[in-house]
Design an enzyme around this catalytic site. Structure first.
Site, PDB file in Angstrom:
ATOM      1  N   GLU A  72      -8.216  -5.286   5.196  1.00 32.80           N
ATOM      2  CA  GLU A  72      -8.157  -5.127   4.013  1.00 32.80           C
ATOM      3  C   GLU A  72      -6.850  -5.815   3.171  1.00 32.80           C
ATOM      4  O   GLU A  72      -7.024  -6.088   2.202  1.00 32.80           O
ATOM      5  CB  GLU A  72      -8.027  -3.578   3.883  1.00 32.80           C
ATOM      6  CG  GLU A  72      -9.053  -2.674   3.968  1.00 32.80           C
ATOM      7  CD  GLU A  72      -9.078  -1.279   4.040  1.00 32.80           C
ATOM      8  OE1 GLU A  72      -8.942  -0.707   2.601  1.00 32.80           O
ATOM      9  OE2 GLU A  72      -8.589  -0.520   4.506  1.00 32.80           O
ATOM     10  N   ARG A 120      -2.766  -2.227  -3.388  1.00 31.71           N
ATOM     11  CA  ARG A 120      -4.017  -1.319  -2.802  1.00 31.71           C
ATOM     12  C   ARG A 120      -4.094  -0.059  -4.092  1.00 31.71           C
ATOM     13  O   ARG A 120      -3.068   0.560  -4.122  1.00 31.71           O
ATOM     14  CB  ARG A 120      -4.238  -0.914  -1.801  1.00 31.71           C
ATOM     15  CG  ARG A 120      -5.456  -0.017  -1.567  1.00 31.71           C
ATOM     16  CD  ARG A 120      -5.400   0.359   0.085  1.00 31.71           C
ATOM     17  NE  ARG A 120      -6.349   1.375   0.298  1.00 31.71           N
ATOM     18  CZ  ARG A 120      -6.529   2.663   0.425  1.00 31.71           C
ATOM     19  NH1 ARG A 120      -5.426   3.223   0.295  1.00 31.71           N
ATOM     20  NH2 ARG A 120      -7.497   3.194   0.745  1.00 31.71           N
ATOM     21  N   ASN A 143       0.730  -1.167  -0.007  1.00 30.76           N
ATOM     22  CA  ASN A 143      -0.329   0.001   0.047  1.00 30.76           C
ATOM     23  C   ASN A 143       0.899   1.453  -0.003  1.00 30.76           C
ATOM     24  O   ASN A 143       1.349   1.771   1.027  1.00 30.76           O
ATOM     25  CB  ASN A 143      -0.986  -0.110   1.296  1.00 30.76           C
ATOM     26  CG  ASN A 143      -1.833   1.273   1.336  1.00 30.76           C
ATOM     27  OD1 ASN A 143      -1.823   2.171   0.482  1.00 30.76           O
ATOM     28  ND2 ASN A 143      -2.745   1.332   2.116  1.00 30.76           N
ATOM     29  N   ARG A 174     -12.292  15.635   6.864  1.00 26.68           N
ATOM     30  CA  ARG A 174     -13.040  15.732   5.736  1.00 26.68           C
ATOM     31  C   ARG A 174     -14.609  16.062   6.078  1.00 26.68           C
ATOM     32  O   ARG A 174     -15.184  15.439   6.851  1.00 26.68           O
ATOM     33  CB  ARG A 174     -13.060  14.591   4.713  1.00 26.68           C
ATOM     34  CG  ARG A 174     -12.020  14.472   3.964  1.00 26.68           C
ATOM     35  CD  ARG A 174     -11.737  13.242   3.190  1.00 26.68           C
ATOM     36  NE  ARG A 174     -10.684  12.220   3.522  1.00 26.68           N
ATOM     37  CZ  ARG A 174     -10.744  10.916   3.294  1.00 26.68           C
ATOM     38  NH1 ARG A 174     -11.609  10.338   2.689  1.00 26.68           N
ATOM     39  NH2 ARG A 174      -9.645  10.107   3.731  1.00 26.68           N
ATOM     40  N   HIS A 224     -13.726   2.482  -0.063  1.00 29.48           N
ATOM     41  CA  HIS A 224     -13.557   1.407   0.995  1.00 29.48           C
ATOM     42  C   HIS A 224     -13.996   0.060   0.713  1.00 29.48           C
ATOM     43  O   HIS A 224     -14.377  -0.752   1.442  1.00 29.48           O
ATOM     44  CB  HIS A 224     -14.456   1.920   2.335  1.00 29.48           C
ATOM     45  CG  HIS A 224     -13.659   3.068   2.907  1.00 29.48           C
ATOM     46  ND1 HIS A 224     -14.603   3.884   3.930  1.00 29.48           N
ATOM     47  CD2 HIS A 224     -12.425   3.659   3.353  1.00 29.48           C
ATOM     48  CE1 HIS A 224     -13.731   4.746   4.339  1.00 29.48           C
ATOM     49  NE2 HIS A 224     -12.659   4.570   3.946  1.00 29.48           N
TER      50      HIS A 224
END
Length: 397
Positions: free
Chosen positions: A383, A90, A9, A240, A179
């Site tokens: 993940e 990823r 990642n 955010r 996601h």
């Protein structure tokens, strides 16, 4: 065939990695190369119950991956002897081009590059990592796993914005969702916990972390999700904004003397929990709220109100809902947020058992009372394991 995958990642200044055996979900090694391009880089590596840390100059991602290989050789397990099947990457944005994992070639690289316009903060460093890894680990197949892929099952009514069709199509404006890799893992794990066929299970998955999203899953497929063209839309996040009236942005452009770049900075880095109370970490926000800080209390209320808003909406989207599932750093660990977000929903068949909710077990667990019409679960996400499994599925004969 071996089922071992090196999962990468790559961010703008870091490389997270895990070596995973998908047959038993064992993590054989994990680590982090960070501060790439800074004066002093660092490599953290864990394997065989021990950890090692090194400081060295890491000018770029090529040097970072080579440093990773060196620490594997020094601290083990040796990648040359680990019988690695593939390298799984990823990638945040796959646009409409990819609805599943894909073996990477030059054409795939070009497409990821073209999609950088939709994910300028994420796809470019993902692509740098892919290009360097293909050079350094060129004897292995490389597989891209996209965060957006799981949501390619969204129906047109869910992914279409009510904008001028020609403009929207020309600029690729639609809901993509994010996601997805985490949600895919959590949805399958939740169905297994409930002893149900995933293809006959309807879920609302709440991935709550520094980034946060809600997803409605019908019969194992994503049918609605809160994040949109970008990861900005939807729930309140660490920095955010989540949902904002688009007229607010026009107002700020016209009367607030903010530029487009100013708005980007505002929405991505100075909004959410930081914007509301100056802190993004919910643990700190809870402490401030307990001390009487009015801004922290309001921030928590806004955060949970938005979650409850989406749960209600997705109950309507799904009709029959078998479980609401919490995951992510906040979703897995914050009992207060879980309880507050679902408060007042008993009439809709959703409630939380406060004793079960207070458990700190690190495995899938039920936190609703016996007999509740809709189960409430906490399912730790993984993940990296999901990326590894998808990579193996792509390269296996």
């Amino acid at each position: 065939m071996s089922a071992r995958v090196l999962v990468l990642n790559c961010g703008s200044s870091s490389i997270k990695y895990q070596l995973i055996d998908t047959e038993d979900a064992a993590v054989l090694a994990r680590g982090l190369v960070e501060r790439i391009g800074e004066e002093h880089g660092e490599v953290h590596h864990e394997s065989r119950g021990t950890s090692t840390n090194h400081q060295l100059e890491i000018p770029d991602h090529e040097a970072g991956l080579k440093a990773m290989l060196e620490v594997f050789d020094a601290a083990g397990p040796s990648l040359a002897d680990a019988d690695v099947t593939a390298v799984g990457h990823r990638v945040v944005h796959g646009g409409e081009a990819y609805s599943g994992p894909v073996v990477i070639d030059d054409a795939v690289e070009d497409t990821i590059d073209q999609l950088s316009a939709l994910a300028p903060l994420h796809n470019p460093p993902n692509l740098v990592g892919i290009r360097v890894a293909r050079q350094v680990l060129g004897d292995l197949p490389h597989v891209a796993v996209f965060d957006t892929a799981f949501h390619q099952t969204l129906p047109p009514a869910a992914y279409t914005y009510a904008l001028d069709t020609g403009i929207a199509h020309h600029h690729g404006v639609r809901r993509y969702g994010f996601h997805g890799t985490s949600v895919a893992y959590v949805a399958r794990t939740a169905a297994e916990y409930l002893e149900r066929d995933p293809q006959r299970t309807n879920l609302i998955v709440l991935h709550l972390g520094n980034g946060a999203s809600a997803t409605a899953i019908r019969a194992g497929r994503s049918v609605d999700t809160s994040m949109g063209l970008t990861p900005l839309e939807g729930l309140v996040m660490g920095s955010r904004s989540g949902d904002v009236d688009p007229g607010v942005l026009l107002h700020l452009l016209r009367s607030g003397q903010l530029s487009v770049d100013d708005l980007d900075e505002l929405l991505n880095r100075r909004s959410g929990m930081i914007g509301l109370c100056g802190e993004r970490d919910l643990r700190t926000v809870h402490r401030l709220a307990a001390d009487g800080d009015a801004a922290a209390r309001l921030a928590r209320d806004v955060y949970c109100h938005r979650i409850r808003h989406y749960v209600g909406a997705y109950l309507a989207v799904l009709g029959e809902t078998h479980a609401v599932v919490f995951t992510g750093g906040v979703g897995e660990n914050d009992a207060w947020v879980r309880s507050r977000s679902l408060s007042g929903l008993r009439g809709l068949g959703i409630e939380v058992d406060h004793v079960r909710n207070s458990s700190q077990m690190r495995r899938p667990r039920l936190i609703s009372p016996d007999g509740a019409r809709t189960a409430v679960l906490v399912v730790p996400t993984d993940e990296e394991l999901e990326i590894a499994r998808q990579a193996v599925a792509v390269v296996s004969p």
